[in-house]
Write a protein that holds these residues in place. Structure first.
Motif, PDB file in Angstrom:
ATOM      1  N   ALA A  60       0.687  -1.089   0.038  1.00 32.53           N
ATOM      2  CA  ALA A  60       0.008   0.109   0.006  1.00 32.53           C
ATOM      3  C   ALA A  60       0.821   1.233  -0.163  1.00 32.53           C
ATOM      4  O   ALA A  60       0.549   2.233  -0.494  1.00 32.53           O
ATOM      5  N   CYS A 294       0.844   6.870  -0.413  1.00 34.03           N
ATOM      6  CA  CYS A 294       0.279   5.708  -1.030  1.00 34.03           C
ATOM      7  C   CYS A 294       0.414   5.339  -2.394  1.00 34.03           C
ATOM      8  O   CYS A 294       0.373   6.299  -3.276  1.00 34.03           O
ATOM      9  N   LYS A 295       0.506   3.864  -2.745  1.00 40.28           N
ATOM     10  CA  LYS A 295       0.391   3.584  -3.899  1.00 40.28           C
ATOM     11  C   LYS A 295      -0.934   3.527  -4.769  1.00 40.28           C
ATOM     12  O   LYS A 295      -2.009   3.425  -4.197  1.00 40.28           O
ATOM     13  N   ALA A 298      -4.279   1.743  -3.497  1.00 39.07           N
ATOM     14  CA  ALA A 298      -3.864   1.297  -2.207  1.00 39.07           C
ATOM     15  C   ALA A 298      -5.294   1.339  -1.301  1.00 39.07           C
ATOM     16  O   ALA A 298      -5.587   0.392  -0.504  1.00 39.07           O
ATOM     17  N   CYS A 313      -5.312   6.685   3.211  1.00 39.08           N
ATOM     18  CA  CYS A 313      -4.531   7.027   2.026  1.00 39.08           C
ATOM     19  C   CYS A 313      -5.533   8.347   1.314  1.00 39.08           C
ATOM     20  O   CYS A 313      -5.041   8.446   0.252  1.00 39.08           O
TER      21      CYS A 313
END
Length: 339
Positions: A60, A294-295, A298, A313
């Motif tokens: 994440a 955050c990716k 996520a 996030c």
């Protein structure tokens, strides 16, 4: 003082820092006779640039690039102690630790037993006084250790805390728990998080082993940075009025369902002496904007595992966490070097 003189002073303050192109990273466990071992993560400036690897990264969150077990640049460095929030961990402010290390700081982050992601022990969570003591233990170790004491400027130590970590850090600069005041404030302004966690955190009644006096002031802490803290209304007004350590209070402008920042960060700013406190609100930030970037995807990933936790996030519309971090770091670094 003339502007030229002011600029000269600021330049001298910054020039003492040993800026680096790479960040060294180490982890170790600090043993304890009280069955409270502490996991410590250290970021620091290094001249080594390989082999590089990512730390504090998972499915994440985005991590940072470091050189594990690298040598530290051979000079005295300012030290920053990092304290995470309720059920957070050492990774949460890794973005900040990494950025500070590139500017010449040694940064130490710990996991607080009982209130960390990996340890939910109710007994340890209720020992609220252990959180500030955890930070003191790490500071004691680093200033006494043969290797690290040679690399740390003992006269330039700061502490930074997010959420419950901010509450913990405030105790190191003189704020003191006042249970009666806290109970009264929770009756006036009931809220699900700070007041709802009071029993778990040992704030409503005396706990076994609790110190007789609630004064945890440590004069070695020269500056404090408080990131959207919770629990400000548990401190006695008298103790806050006596805080002499410079404090930077950074609040998140978007309410996530607990007390709004004006009643937490703002309350703290209202009752600290004006001459040594700085207060700023990021209007587009949420409480968890102080955590790692955050990716993509996520939020969905986290919601599938724990519904509702995707909020960690989320940030305000019209901005990004990366942009918020850039401004936050600018403000924090300026405070640490100039205040």
């Amino acid at each position: 003082m003339k502007l030229s003189a002011v600029l000269t002073v600021l330049f001298l303050c910054i020039s003492k820092l040993a800026f680096a192109e790479s960040v060294g990273f180490q982890q170790f466990q600090l043993a304890s006779d009280t069955s409270r071992p502490l996991k410590v993560s250290l970021w620091y400036p290094t001249s080594q640039n390989s082999p590089s690897e990512s730390v504090a990264e998972n499915l994440a969150f985005i991590g940072t690039e470091v050189i594990k077990d690298a040598s530290v640049l051979p000079t005295k460095h300012p030290l920053v102690l990092l304290s995470h929030g309720y059920r957070g961990n050492w990774r949460n402010q890794s973005w900040l630790a990494n950025s500070l290390a590139l500017k010449g700081y040694v940064v130490a982050a710990i996991n607080h037993p009982g209130t960390t992601t990996f340890n939910h022990s109710r007994l340890q969570a209720s020992q609220w006084w252990q959180r500030p003591h955890d930070l003191v233990r790490v500071l004691d170790y680093l200033l006494e250790d043969t290797i690290w004491r040679a690399s740390i400027d003992a006269e330039n130590v700061s502490a930074i805390g997010h959420s419950l970590g901010g509450w913990s850090v405030m105790q190191l600069v003189g704020a003191q728990l006042d249970r009666d005041a806290f109970k009264a404030q929770c009756q006036l302004y009931a809220n699900p998080k700070t007041c709802g966690l009071a029993d778990e955190l040992g704030l409503t009644s005396s706990q076994p082993g609790e110190p007789k006096f609630f004064n945890f002031y440590d004069p070695r802490i020269k500056k404090a940075v408080i990131l959207d803290l919770g629990g400000a209304r548990s401190f006695s007004l008298k103790s806050m009025a006596k805080v002499e350590t410079p404090v930077l209070i950074l609040g998140a402008g978007i309410d996530i369902g607990d007390l709004p920042q004006a009643m937490e960060s703002g309350y703290l700013a209202e009752h600290l002496p004006l001459f040594n406190r700085h207060y700023k609100v990021y209007e587009q930030a949420m409480h968890f904007s102080f955590l790692q970037v955050c990716k993509p995807g996520a939020i969905t990933l986290i919601e599938e595992e724990v519904p509702g936790d995707g909020i960690v996030c989320k940030d305000g519309s019209g901005t990004s966490r990366l942009k918020l971090h850039q401004q936050m770091f600018k403000d924090i670094f300026s405070f640490l070097t100039h205040a």
